[in-house]
Scaffold this motif. Structure first.
Motif, short mmCIF file in Angstrom:
data_model
loop_
_atom_site.label_atom_id
_atom_site.label_comp_id
_atom_site.label_asym_id
_atom_site.label_seq_id
_atom_site.Cartn_x
_atom_site.Cartn_y
_atom_site.Cartn_z
N THR A 186 -1.86 -2.24 10.57
CA THR A 186 -1.87 -1.82 11.97
C THR A 186 -2.51 -0.44 12.13
N ASP A 187 -2.35 0.42 11.15
CA ASP A 187 -2.93 1.76 11.21
C ASP A 187 -3.32 2.18 9.80
N PRO A 188 -4.49 1.74 9.31
CA PRO A 188 -4.87 2.06 7.92
C PRO A 188 -5.04 3.55 7.68
N GLY A 189 -5.37 4.31 8.74
CA GLY A 189 -5.52 5.74 8.57
C GLY A 189 -4.22 6.45 8.24
N GLN A 190 -3.11 5.74 8.40
CA GLN A 190 -1.80 6.33 8.09
C GLN A 190 -1.69 6.71 6.61
N LEU A 191 -2.44 6.00 5.77
CA LEU A 191 -2.43 6.33 4.35
C LEU A 191 -2.85 7.78 4.12
N PHE A 192 -3.77 8.26 4.98
CA PHE A 192 -4.35 9.59 4.80
C PHE A 192 -3.61 10.69 5.57
N ARG A 193 -2.49 10.33 6.20
CA ARG A 193 -1.71 11.32 6.91
C ARG A 193 -0.38 11.55 6.19
N GLY A 194 0.03 12.79 6.10
CA GLY A 194 1.27 13.11 5.43
C GLY A 194 1.14 13.02 3.92
N SER A 195 2.27 13.02 3.24
CA SER A 195 2.30 13.06 1.78
C SER A 195 3.05 11.86 1.22
N TRP A 196 2.76 11.56 -0.03
CA TRP A 196 3.43 10.52 -0.79
C TRP A 196 4.06 11.16 -2.02
N VAL A 197 5.03 10.49 -2.60
CA VAL A 197 5.65 10.98 -3.83
C VAL A 197 5.56 9.88 -4.89
N VAL A 198 5.26 10.30 -6.12
CA VAL A 198 5.17 9.35 -7.23
C VAL A 198 6.59 8.94 -7.62
N THR A 199 6.83 7.63 -7.75
CA THR A 199 8.16 7.14 -8.07
C THR A 199 8.34 7.01 -9.59
N ALA A 200 9.57 6.78 -10.00
CA ALA A 200 9.86 6.59 -11.43
C ALA A 200 9.29 5.29 -11.96
N ASP A 201 8.97 4.37 -11.07
CA ASP A 201 8.42 3.06 -11.47
C ASP A 201 6.91 3.18 -11.63
N THR A 202 6.48 4.02 -12.57
CA THR A 202 5.07 4.33 -12.78
C THR A 202 4.75 4.19 -14.27
N ASP A 203 3.60 3.58 -14.57
CA ASP A 203 3.22 3.37 -15.96
C ASP A 203 1.71 3.32 -16.06
N ARG A 204 1.19 2.80 -17.18
CA ARG A 204 -0.26 2.73 -17.36
C ARG A 204 -0.90 1.68 -16.45
N VAL A 205 -0.12 0.78 -15.90
CA VAL A 205 -0.66 -0.22 -14.97
C VAL A 205 -0.96 0.43 -13.62
N GLY A 206 -0.03 1.22 -13.11
CA GLY A 206 -0.24 1.82 -11.81
C GLY A 206 0.74 2.92 -11.49
N ALA A 207 0.31 3.83 -10.61
CA ALA A 207 1.18 4.87 -10.08
C ALA A 207 1.75 4.37 -8.76
N ARG A 208 3.05 4.18 -8.71
CA ARG A 208 3.71 3.64 -7.53
C ARG A 208 4.20 4.79 -6.66
N LEU A 209 3.97 4.66 -5.36
CA LEU A 209 4.20 5.76 -4.43
C LEU A 209 5.22 5.39 -3.37
N ASP A 210 5.87 6.40 -2.84
CA ASP A 210 6.80 6.22 -1.73
C ASP A 210 6.45 7.27 -0.67
N ARG A 211 6.70 6.93 0.59
CA ARG A 211 6.38 7.83 1.69
C ARG A 211 7.33 9.03 1.67
N LEU A 212 6.75 10.25 1.67
CA LEU A 212 7.56 11.45 1.71
C LEU A 212 7.88 11.86 3.14
N ASP A 213 6.92 11.63 4.04
CA ASP A 213 7.13 11.93 5.45
C ASP A 213 6.39 10.89 6.28
N GLY A 214 7.06 10.35 7.29
CA GLY A 214 6.44 9.33 8.12
C GLY A 214 6.84 7.93 7.71
N PRO A 215 6.49 6.93 8.52
CA PRO A 215 6.87 5.54 8.26
C PRO A 215 6.02 4.91 7.16
#
Length: 292
Positions: A186-215
Protein backbone atom coordinates in the motif's frame (compact mmCIF):
# COMPACT_ATOMS: atom_id res chain seq x y z
CA UNK A 1 51.47 -26.66 7.13
CA UNK A 2 48.59 -27.07 9.58
CA UNK A 3 46.66 -25.11 12.15
CA UNK A 4 45.07 -26.81 15.14
CA UNK A 5 41.63 -25.60 16.20
CA UNK A 6 41.58 -25.56 19.99
CA UNK A 7 38.28 -23.75 20.53
CA UNK A 8 35.48 -22.14 18.55
CA UNK A 9 32.77 -19.68 19.54
CA UNK A 10 29.17 -19.75 18.26
CA UNK A 11 30.22 -20.60 14.69
CA UNK A 12 33.40 -20.66 12.58
CA UNK A 13 33.30 -21.63 8.90
CA UNK A 14 35.65 -21.63 5.94
CA UNK A 15 34.67 -19.01 3.36
CA UNK A 16 36.05 -17.59 0.14
CA UNK A 17 34.23 -15.36 -2.36
CA UNK A 18 31.68 -18.06 -3.16
CA UNK A 19 30.77 -20.37 -6.01
CA UNK A 20 29.75 -18.83 -9.31
CA UNK A 21 27.55 -20.08 -12.11
CA UNK A 22 25.40 -22.71 -10.34
CA UNK A 23 22.07 -20.88 -9.99
CA UNK A 24 20.55 -22.93 -12.82
CA UNK A 25 21.31 -26.06 -10.75
CA UNK A 26 19.70 -24.64 -7.63
CA UNK A 27 22.96 -23.81 -5.84
CA UNK A 28 23.54 -20.35 -4.42
CA UNK A 29 26.82 -18.44 -4.26
CA UNK A 30 27.44 -18.49 -0.48
CA UNK A 31 30.93 -17.17 0.38
CA UNK A 32 31.93 -14.57 2.95
CA UNK A 33 29.01 -12.59 4.35
CA UNK A 34 31.29 -9.51 4.50
CA UNK A 35 33.26 -9.80 1.29
CA UNK A 36 35.17 -6.55 1.82
CA UNK A 37 36.61 -7.76 5.13
CA UNK A 38 37.65 -11.08 3.58
CA UNK A 39 39.39 -9.27 0.73
CA UNK A 40 41.17 -6.95 3.16
CA UNK A 41 42.40 -9.83 5.32
CA UNK A 42 43.78 -11.61 2.27
CA UNK A 43 45.49 -8.47 0.98
CA UNK A 44 47.14 -7.90 4.35
CA UNK A 45 48.83 -11.33 4.29
CA UNK A 46 49.71 -11.17 0.59
CA UNK A 47 47.07 -13.63 -0.65
CA UNK A 48 44.91 -13.20 -3.73
CA UNK A 49 41.57 -11.71 -2.60
CA UNK A 50 39.61 -14.91 -3.30
CA UNK A 51 41.65 -17.22 -1.06
CA UNK A 52 39.70 -19.08 1.63
CA UNK A 53 39.81 -17.79 5.21
CA UNK A 54 37.93 -18.42 8.46
CA UNK A 55 34.71 -16.51 9.14
CA UNK A 56 34.18 -16.26 12.91
CA UNK A 57 30.79 -15.36 14.39
CA UNK A 58 31.22 -13.02 17.40
CA UNK A 59 34.73 -14.28 18.23
CA UNK A 60 35.84 -17.14 20.49
CA UNK A 61 38.18 -18.85 18.02
CA UNK A 62 41.47 -20.25 19.37
CA UNK A 63 44.02 -21.78 17.00
CA UNK A 64 47.59 -23.03 17.36
CA UNK A 65 50.28 -22.79 14.66
CA UNK A 66 52.10 -25.89 13.41
CA UNK A 67 54.85 -23.67 11.97
CA UNK A 68 55.48 -20.04 11.10
CA UNK A 69 52.27 -18.33 9.94
CA UNK A 70 51.45 -14.84 8.69
CA UNK A 71 47.92 -13.95 9.80
CA UNK A 72 45.47 -11.04 9.72
CA UNK A 73 42.15 -10.52 11.52
CA UNK A 74 39.60 -8.14 10.00
CA UNK A 75 35.85 -7.51 10.10
CA UNK A 76 34.16 -7.33 13.49
CA UNK A 77 36.86 -6.07 15.90
CA UNK A 78 37.30 -9.07 18.19
CA UNK A 79 40.24 -8.54 20.58
CA UNK A 80 43.14 -10.71 19.37
CA UNK A 81 45.94 -12.15 21.50
CA UNK A 82 49.04 -14.16 20.62
CA UNK A 83 50.12 -16.25 23.61
CA UNK A 84 48.11 -13.88 25.80
CA UNK A 85 49.64 -10.67 24.41
CA UNK A 86 47.19 -8.27 22.71
CA UNK A 87 47.87 -7.59 19.02
CA UNK A 88 46.38 -5.19 16.49
CA UNK A 89 43.16 -5.52 14.52
CA UNK A 90 43.44 -5.38 10.72
CA UNK A 91 47.21 -5.74 10.96
CA UNK A 92 49.82 -8.27 9.85
CA UNK A 93 50.55 -10.79 12.62
CA UNK A 94 53.34 -13.37 12.80
CA UNK A 95 52.92 -16.67 14.65
CA UNK A 96 55.77 -19.09 15.27
CA UNK A 97 55.40 -22.84 15.75
CA UNK A 98 53.33 -23.63 18.83
CA UNK A 99 52.04 -20.09 19.34
CA UNK A 100 48.32 -19.60 19.96
CA UNK A 101 46.04 -16.96 18.43
CA UNK A 102 42.91 -16.25 20.47
CA UNK A 103 39.95 -14.07 19.53
CA UNK A 104 37.82 -12.59 22.29
CA UNK A 105 34.24 -11.36 21.98
CA UNK A 106 33.76 -8.84 19.17
CA UNK A 107 32.98 -5.38 20.53
CA UNK A 108 30.84 -4.49 17.50
CA UNK A 109 29.74 -6.20 14.33
CA UNK A 110 29.07 -9.89 13.90
CA UNK A 111 31.74 -11.54 11.78
CA UNK A 112 35.54 -11.49 11.97
CA UNK A 113 37.83 -12.94 9.29
CA UNK A 114 41.10 -14.76 9.94
CA UNK A 115 43.24 -14.98 6.82
CA UNK A 116 46.45 -17.00 6.79
CA UNK A 117 49.15 -16.60 4.17
CA UNK A 118 48.61 -19.48 1.72
CA UNK A 119 44.87 -19.72 2.42
CA UNK A 120 42.79 -22.46 4.02
CA UNK A 121 43.43 -25.53 1.88
CA UNK A 122 40.28 -27.64 2.03
CA UNK A 123 38.69 -29.44 -0.90
CA UNK A 124 36.65 -27.32 -3.29
CA UNK A 125 33.00 -28.16 -3.86
CA UNK A 126 31.61 -26.82 -7.16
CA UNK A 127 34.61 -24.54 -7.47
CA UNK A 128 34.54 -23.00 -3.99
CA UNK A 129 35.81 -23.76 -0.50
CA UNK A 130 32.87 -21.93 1.11
CA UNK A 131 30.41 -23.44 3.56
CA UNK A 132 26.79 -22.83 2.55
CA UNK A 133 24.84 -23.07 5.81
CA UNK A 134 21.47 -23.23 4.05
CA UNK A 135 22.21 -26.16 1.73
CA UNK A 136 25.00 -27.84 3.73
CA UNK A 137 27.37 -27.70 0.76
CA UNK A 138 31.09 -27.19 1.42
CA UNK A 139 33.42 -27.99 4.33
CA UNK A 140 31.93 -28.66 7.75
CA UNK A 141 32.03 -25.87 10.34
CA UNK A 142 35.20 -25.87 12.42
CA UNK A 143 35.16 -27.71 15.76
CA UNK A 144 37.68 -28.07 18.56
CA UNK A 145 40.30 -30.73 17.83
CA UNK A 146 40.20 -30.24 14.06
CA UNK A 147 43.39 -29.92 12.01
CA UNK A 148 43.15 -27.58 9.02
CA UNK A 149 45.66 -27.50 6.15
CA UNK A 150 47.23 -24.26 4.91
CA UNK A 151 48.18 -23.91 1.25
CA UNK A 152 51.60 -22.93 -0.10
CA UNK A 153 52.38 -19.22 0.31
CA UNK A 154 51.96 -17.08 -2.82
CA UNK A 155 54.92 -15.25 -4.33
CA UNK A 156 53.51 -11.84 -3.46
CA UNK A 157 54.51 -10.38 -0.10
CA UNK A 158 52.43 -8.29 2.33
CA UNK A 159 52.88 -4.61 1.45
CA UNK A 160 51.42 -2.91 4.56
CA UNK A 161 51.50 -3.61 8.29
CA UNK A 162 47.96 -2.50 9.15
CA UNK A 163 44.83 -1.00 7.60
CA UNK A 164 42.78 1.75 9.30
CA UNK A 165 39.12 0.71 9.64
CA UNK A 166 36.37 3.22 10.55
CA UNK A 167 34.12 2.67 13.54
CA UNK A 168 30.52 1.62 12.75
CA UNK A 169 27.86 4.39 12.91
CA UNK A 170 25.15 4.52 15.59
CA UNK A 171 22.50 4.08 12.88
CA UNK A 172 23.45 2.07 9.81
CA UNK A 173 22.28 3.78 6.61
CA UNK A 174 21.72 1.27 3.82
CA UNK A 175 21.17 2.32 0.22
CA UNK A 176 18.49 0.44 -1.71
CA UNK A 177 16.51 0.59 -4.93
CA UNK A 178 12.75 -0.11 -5.15
CA UNK A 179 12.28 -3.80 -5.89
CA UNK A 180 10.33 -5.69 -8.54
CA UNK A 181 7.30 -6.16 -6.25
CA UNK A 182 7.16 -2.72 -4.64
CA UNK A 183 3.68 -2.30 -6.12
CA UNK A 184 2.43 -5.15 -3.91
CA UNK A 185 2.42 -2.77 -0.93
CA UNK A 186 0.00 0.00 0.00
CA UNK A 187 2.90 2.37 0.70
CA UNK A 188 6.26 0.97 -0.49
CA UNK A 189 8.00 4.21 0.45
CA UNK A 190 7.31 3.36 4.08
CA UNK A 191 10.37 1.12 4.00
CA UNK A 192 12.50 4.26 3.64
CA UNK A 193 10.86 6.18 6.48
CA UNK A 194 11.85 5.75 10.10
CA UNK A 195 14.19 3.10 11.46
CA UNK A 196 14.34 -0.68 11.70
CA UNK A 197 16.06 -2.87 14.27
CA UNK A 198 17.94 -6.11 13.57
CA UNK A 199 16.27 -9.02 15.38
CA UNK A 200 17.88 -12.01 17.09
CA UNK A 201 16.53 -14.21 14.28
CA UNK A 202 19.45 -13.27 12.00
CA UNK A 203 22.02 -15.53 10.35
CA UNK A 204 24.02 -16.00 7.14
CA UNK A 205 20.77 -16.48 5.20
CA UNK A 206 19.32 -13.08 6.05
CA UNK A 207 19.14 -10.14 8.42
CA UNK A 208 15.62 -10.04 9.82
CA UNK A 209 14.24 -6.65 10.79
CA UNK A 210 11.48 -5.25 12.96
CA UNK A 211 9.93 -1.78 12.85
CA UNK A 212 11.43 0.53 15.46
CA UNK A 213 9.02 3.39 14.82
CA UNK A 214 5.86 3.41 12.73
CA UNK A 215 3.54 0.66 11.46
CA UNK A 216 4.70 -2.54 9.70
CA UNK A 217 4.63 -2.86 5.93
CA UNK A 218 1.16 -3.68 4.58
CA UNK A 219 0.46 -5.51 1.34
CA UNK A 220 -2.07 -4.31 -1.19
CA UNK A 221 -2.14 -7.80 -2.77
CA UNK A 222 -3.01 -10.64 -0.41
CA UNK A 223 -2.16 -13.67 -2.54
CA UNK A 224 1.27 -15.27 -2.55
CA UNK A 225 3.66 -15.27 -5.49
CA UNK A 226 4.82 -18.31 -7.40
CA UNK A 227 8.49 -18.81 -6.55
CA UNK A 228 10.75 -16.45 -8.47
CA UNK A 229 14.45 -15.68 -8.47
CA UNK A 230 15.88 -13.52 -5.69
CA UNK A 231 19.24 -11.80 -5.61
CA UNK A 232 21.77 -11.04 -2.90
CA UNK A 233 20.51 -7.99 -1.02
CA UNK A 234 16.83 -8.56 -1.85
CA UNK A 235 14.49 -7.20 0.83
CA UNK A 236 11.75 -9.82 1.01
CA UNK A 237 8.63 -9.21 3.07
CA UNK A 238 6.67 -12.14 4.59
CA UNK A 239 3.02 -11.71 5.65
CA UNK A 240 3.98 -10.32 9.09
CA UNK A 241 5.35 -7.19 7.40
CA UNK A 242 8.85 -7.60 8.88
CA UNK A 243 11.42 -7.50 6.06
CA UNK A 244 14.39 -9.80 5.58
CA UNK A 245 17.57 -8.63 3.81
CA UNK A 246 19.04 -11.64 2.02
CA UNK A 247 22.72 -12.32 2.74
CA UNK A 248 25.36 -14.77 1.49
CA UNK A 249 23.47 -18.06 2.02
CA UNK A 250 20.08 -16.83 0.80
CA UNK A 251 17.80 -19.14 -1.21
CA UNK A 252 17.90 -18.49 -4.95
CA UNK A 253 14.09 -18.45 -5.25
CA UNK A 254 11.33 -17.19 -2.96
CA UNK A 255 7.59 -16.67 -2.88
CA UNK A 256 7.35 -13.49 -0.80
CA UNK A 257 7.40 -10.11 -2.59
CA UNK A 258 10.70 -8.21 -2.83
CA UNK A 259 10.00 -4.59 -1.93
CA UNK A 260 13.56 -3.34 -2.48
CA UNK A 261 17.11 -4.47 -3.23
CA UNK A 262 20.09 -3.28 -1.19
CA UNK A 263 22.99 -2.01 -3.28
CA UNK A 264 25.74 -4.61 -3.56
CA UNK A 265 28.23 -2.19 -1.98
CA UNK A 266 26.12 -2.05 1.21
CA UNK A 267 25.33 -5.76 1.66
CA UNK A 268 28.60 -6.32 3.57
CA UNK A 269 27.57 -3.65 6.09
CA UNK A 270 24.20 -5.32 6.68
CA UNK A 271 26.04 -8.62 7.27
CA UNK A 272 27.91 -6.98 10.17
CA UNK A 273 24.77 -5.56 11.85
CA UNK A 274 24.15 -7.41 15.10
CA UNK A 275 20.79 -7.94 16.86
CA UNK A 276 19.53 -4.74 18.47
CA UNK A 277 21.32 -2.40 16.06
CA UNK A 278 19.32 0.23 14.19
CA UNK A 279 19.12 0.36 10.41
CA UNK A 280 17.67 2.98 8.07
CA UNK A 281 17.01 2.44 4.37
CA UNK A 282 17.95 5.28 2.02
CA UNK A 283 16.87 5.46 -1.62
CA UNK A 284 19.97 5.20 -3.80
CA UNK A 285 21.00 8.18 -5.93
CA UNK A 286 19.91 6.34 -9.07
CA UNK A 287 16.37 6.21 -7.71
CA UNK A 288 16.24 9.55 -5.89
CA UNK A 289 13.03 10.41 -7.73
CA UNK A 290 11.16 7.45 -6.29
CA UNK A 291 8.39 8.03 -3.76
CA UNK A 292 9.63 7.84 -0.17
Amino acid sequence: MLIFIERVGPLATVQDLGRQGWFDSGVGQAGAADRGSLRLANRLVGNPEDFAAIEVLLGGLVLRADGHLTVAVTGAPAPALIDGTPVGHASVLELNEGQVLELGLATSGLRSYVAIRGGIDVAKVLGSRSRDTLSGIGPDPLVAGMQVAIGPPPRTLPTVEFAPVPLPPDVLEVRACPGPRADWFTDPGQLFRGSWVVTADTDRVGARLDRLDGPPLVRSIARELPSEGVALGSVQVPPNGQPVVFLADHPITGGYPVIAVVLDADVDRVAQARPGERLKFVISAADSGARA
